[in-house]
Design a protein around this motif. Sequence first.
Motif, mmCIF file in Angstrom:
data_model
loop_
_atom_site.group_PDB
_atom_site.id
_atom_site.type_symbol
_atom_site.label_atom_id
_atom_site.label_comp_id
_atom_site.label_asym_id
_atom_site.label_seq_id
_atom_site.Cartn_x
_atom_site.Cartn_y
_atom_site.Cartn_z
ATOM 1 N N LEU A 50 1.107 -1.199 -0.271
ATOM 2 C CA LEU A 50 -0.021 0.246 -0.012
ATOM 3 C C LEU A 50 0.988 1.427 -0.160
ATOM 4 N N ILE A 51 0.347 2.268 -0.927
ATOM 5 C CA ILE A 51 1.112 3.659 -0.798
ATOM 6 C C ILE A 51 0.009 4.313 -0.586
ATOM 7 N N LEU A 52 0.737 4.727 0.645
ATOM 8 C CA LEU A 52 -1.011 5.891 1.612
ATOM 9 C C LEU A 52 0.044 7.053 1.316
ATOM 10 N N SER A 53 -1.375 8.236 0.341
ATOM 11 C CA SER A 53 -0.135 9.576 0.243
ATOM 12 C C SER A 53 -1.550 10.023 0.552
ATOM 13 N N ASP A 96 -1.759 15.333 -8.455
ATOM 14 C CA ASP A 96 -1.377 13.562 -8.058
ATOM 15 C C ASP A 96 -1.192 12.281 -8.496
ATOM 16 N N LEU A 97 -2.158 12.362 -9.314
ATOM 17 C CA LEU A 97 -2.455 11.292 -9.711
ATOM 18 C C LEU A 97 -1.629 10.819 -10.788
ATOM 19 N N LEU A 98 -1.304 11.631 -11.965
ATOM 20 C CA LEU A 98 -0.531 11.126 -12.854
ATOM 21 C C LEU A 98 0.870 11.027 -12.429
ATOM 22 N N ILE A 99 1.802 12.144 -11.629
ATOM 23 C CA ILE A 99 3.058 12.015 -11.159
ATOM 24 C C ILE A 99 3.155 10.096 -10.319
ATOM 25 N N LEU A 100 1.604 9.902 -9.259
ATOM 26 C CA LEU A 100 2.228 8.641 -9.087
ATOM 27 C C LEU A 100 2.404 7.788 -10.020
ATOM 28 N N HIS A 101 1.591 7.506 -11.318
ATOM 29 C CA HIS A 101 1.015 6.341 -11.929
ATOM 30 C C HIS A 101 2.667 6.435 -13.177
ATOM 31 N N THR A 102 3.111 7.985 -12.590
ATOM 32 C CA THR A 102 4.097 7.893 -13.683
ATOM 33 C C THR A 102 5.639 7.505 -13.243
ATOM 34 N N ARG A 103 5.463 7.514 -11.503
ATOM 35 C CA ARG A 103 6.708 7.297 -10.577
ATOM 36 C C ARG A 103 6.688 5.116 -10.081
ATOM 37 N N PHE A 104 5.264 5.037 -10.140
ATOM 38 C CA PHE A 104 4.877 4.037 -9.036
ATOM 39 C C PHE A 104 3.921 2.640 -10.284
ATOM 40 N N SER A 105 2.957 3.011 -11.096
ATOM 41 C CA SER A 105 2.979 2.434 -12.112
ATOM 42 C C SER A 105 1.649 1.665 -10.920
ATOM 43 N N PRO A 106 0.806 2.259 -9.939
ATOM 44 C CA PRO A 106 0.254 1.847 -9.274
ATOM 45 C C PRO A 106 -1.018 1.301 -9.999
ATOM 46 N N VAL A 107 -1.887 0.234 -9.288
ATOM 47 C CA VAL A 107 -3.659 0.730 -8.657
ATOM 48 C C VAL A 107 -3.745 1.937 -7.847
ATOM 49 N N PHE A 108 -4.956 2.513 -8.133
ATOM 50 C CA PHE A 108 -5.676 2.997 -7.033
ATOM 51 C C PHE A 108 -7.151 2.663 -6.386
ATOM 52 N N ALA A 139 -4.963 -8.755 -5.713
ATOM 53 C CA ALA A 139 -4.759 -8.708 -7.101
ATOM 54 C C ALA A 139 -3.469 -7.571 -7.772
ATOM 55 N N ALA A 140 -3.273 -6.520 -6.854
ATOM 56 C CA ALA A 140 -2.225 -6.216 -7.941
ATOM 57 C C ALA A 140 -1.076 -6.617 -7.630
ATOM 58 N N GLN A 141 -1.190 -7.439 -6.005
ATOM 59 C CA GLN A 141 -0.021 -8.607 -6.639
ATOM 60 C C GLN A 141 0.613 -9.178 -7.054
ATOM 61 N N GLN A 142 -0.420 -9.589 -7.920
ATOM 62 C CA GLN A 142 -0.739 -10.371 -8.667
ATOM 63 C C GLN A 142 -0.249 -10.149 -10.113
ATOM 64 N N GLN A 143 -0.988 -8.620 -10.251
ATOM 65 C CA GLN A 143 -0.189 -8.139 -11.492
ATOM 66 C C GLN A 143 1.050 -7.592 -11.645
ATOM 67 N N GLY A 144 1.919 -7.890 -10.481
ATOM 68 C CA GLY A 144 2.989 -6.711 -10.105
ATOM 69 C C GLY A 144 2.848 -5.447 -9.491
ATOM 70 N N ARG A 145 2.159 -4.839 -8.933
ATOM 71 C CA ARG A 145 1.733 -3.612 -8.639
ATOM 72 C C ARG A 145 1.459 -3.511 -7.563
ATOM 73 N N PRO A 146 2.122 -2.603 -6.920
ATOM 74 C CA PRO A 146 1.498 -1.512 -5.509
ATOM 75 C C PRO A 146 0.085 -0.935 -5.911
ATOM 76 N N VAL A 147 -0.423 -0.604 -4.863
ATOM 77 C CA VAL A 147 -1.939 0.069 -4.415
ATOM 78 C C VAL A 147 -1.681 1.566 -3.898
ATOM 79 N N VAL A 148 -2.497 2.176 -4.533
ATOM 80 C CA VAL A 148 -2.174 3.649 -3.944
ATOM 81 C C VAL A 148 -3.668 3.941 -3.609
ATOM 82 N N VAL A 149 -3.824 4.326 -2.401
ATOM 83 C CA VAL A 149 -4.689 5.029 -1.047
ATOM 84 C C VAL A 149 -4.409 5.899 -0.900
#
Length: 351
Positions: free
Chosen positions: A155-158, A165-177, A225-235
């Motif tokens: 989890l990425i708590l932001s 913010d959404l675009l910057i976090l997506h570019t930096r971490f490529s997460p699921v929101f 589900a995000a762990q199976q895709q190899g992505r972190p989760v932004v909350v």
Amino acid sequence: KRERERERERKVLVLHRCEEEARRHATHQRLPSAVTMEKYSNWTEQKIGRHPYLPSALSKRSILGHVLVFPLALIRLPVFLVLTLLLAFLDAVLALVLPFAFLQRPVCRLVDGILGRFLLLICFGITSVGSTTVRLRRGVRGASKTLPNVPAGALILSNHVSALDLLILHTRFSPVFALPSGSGDADSTRYCAQSWSGALLSLRGDHVSSANSPAARPLAEIQRAAQQQGRPVVVLVEGATSNGQLVLGCSALDPQCLEGDAPAPAIVALVYGSAHSPTLGTRRFSAHLFWDLLGTFRHPVVVRQLHPDDFPQEMQGEQMLDALAGCARLRRGVQLPKDKLEFLAYWRKQH
């Protein structure tokens, strides 16, 4: 004497007419009650003395900025739409073509990093996103300009002040929101998994970062589900946007996501340092995107990530929010998303 009495009667009649006119106008406009008006006229955080939703005092433009804001935004708008659609399309295609996490993760991060940085440069004037690791305790070494790696499923708590913010976090971490389902209440425990473009569309006119969807599920399921895709989760733990002067109240977090075998969470704070701070404030989302984001030359921003050694011992929502406020070098507030809905309803009726 008669003339004085007539003049007095005429003034009383005019006064009654003015009161009746004001009463009709208030009924027609459905203005809030006097108690509500008094509440929001001096609605500041008692400990800090700052209003959490009004535009920041840094939101100022030069004369040249006011002159060029419209043509600059008009030129950037079609580029922003094309690149946004292209980035969303490539993310969807890569998720279908590359089903394995060990392939999907590096390829998606490469595509998101290249297109995201190009979008930030062309449309928002962000040449580079600064990064630093923050220590809460003074005099302790360990702060650096390189961010620690965030594992898949963590989890990425932001914090949340703007759509940027959404675009910057997506570019930096490529997460699921993960957006809280419903109206953004503090007791929401079900979330909707969204891509960054879906999270962008979910930013409604009331500025509450939530999504209404029948596919809402517990945060722990989205995390697996995000762990199976190899992505972190932004909350976005505040549940609503603020003007960046304090950290708002916290949406409910499932303790299972912060304890046990779950990956260690990351606490990230986005801090803008431009003369025109891109906070959402009280504007509509479309006006915020056009005037505040696309119409401004550049938005210097720093991504601060809390050092793992400074995480709170108890992984609870309030403790994590205190750590987020310390990471952003801001103070805590007590306002919840429903408070912002009430304030915006009052503000738009008054303006």
